[in-house]
Design a protein around this motif. Structure first.
Motif: not given
Length: 266
Positions: A33-35, A65-68, A110-112
């Protein structure tokens, strides 16, 4: 202009299973994971988040995934424009290249990001797998995340010589010594280690699977061209004692190389 960083303004962090260094085992699935945040005053455009997995890890298809949300389903999540996500495999180099492309990030957004990989069955015990991502875009300077490190099965095993690994010796005592002439245990920090010796005891007692391990401080790992030398003394009721020489030198990301040789003539 745009300025890409972590949400707190420091360099972006890549985590594996929620931490920067973890212990893994063969065939285990790891979650990365990264933000990333746009801490500047202008839109960041055409952002590419690229990870090249080291030999020893294989990407799990359709896990980005992006934003879960899975990339294919994410659409314009939280106002983030997603153009595409691409994953290619280089079979020759036995690596996987994961590329996630984000159309834009407005100031303050912010992109998760998340993806998954599996530890290959062929990875040797004690190997450290270092992973990081490179972030580039149309209108900002390329940067790199911190390292995420997985150490695969980082322990030794005490076993009966004739039976091999299938005959571990639970309860064996393993002492890491400063030299082979005196029974002086190396002084190591307590309570900073990993299972099966989470308290970093020296001597250590092999667990039910015959496993043991020690964690040394960076200054105890020697230097790239000046190895640190220690000795392992192994004792167990009903077995001959063993003395092994351990030569250690640092490599990268807090990892090290260890060469172990017998010095007891056995």
């Amino acid at each position: 202009g745009p300025r890409i960083a972590g949400p707190d303004g420091t360099p972006p962090v890549l985590l594996v299973n929620g931490t920067q260094q973890t212990v893994g085992t063969t065939n285990q699935t790891l979650i990365y994971t990264s933000a990333i945040s746009n801490n500047g005053d202008a839109e960041a455009r055409d952002i590419n988040f690229v990870t090249i997995l080291p030999d020893g890890l294989e990407y799990l298809p359709d896990s980005s995934k992006l934003e879960s949300k899975l990339i294919s389903d994410v659409g314009n999540a939280s106002g983030i424009t997603v153009t595409n996500a691409r994953v290619t495999n280089d079979a020759t180099a036995s690596t996987s290249r994961i590329e996630i492309s984000i159309g834009s990030l407005l100031p303050g957004q912010i992109a998760h990001i998340e993806f998954r990989a599996r530890v290959k069955e062929t990875v040797a015990s004690g190997r450290g797998l270092r992973t990081f991502a490179t972030i580039s875009g149309q209108n900002f300077i390329q940067l790199q995340t911190t390292d995420a490190v997985t150490v695969v099965d980082p322990f030794g095993i005490v076993f009966a010589g004739r039976g091999g690994l299938e005959t571990p010796i639970p309860g064996a005592q393993i002492t890491l010594l400063t030299d082979s002439a005196n029974d002086i245990p190396l002084s190591i920090s307590s309570g900073v280690a990993l299972p099966p010796n989470a308290d970093n005891n020296n001597p250590d007692i092999a667990d039910t699977q015959g496993r043991y391990g020690f964690v040394l401080a960076p200054e105890q790992l020697g230097a790239p061209f000046a190895e640190a030398t220690y000795y392992l003394k192994v004792t167990a009721p009903g077995f001959m004692s063993r003395m092994l020489k351990v030569s250690i030198s640092p490599t990268h990301a807090g990892l090290f190389r260890a060469d172990i040789t017998a010095v007891d003539g056995q």
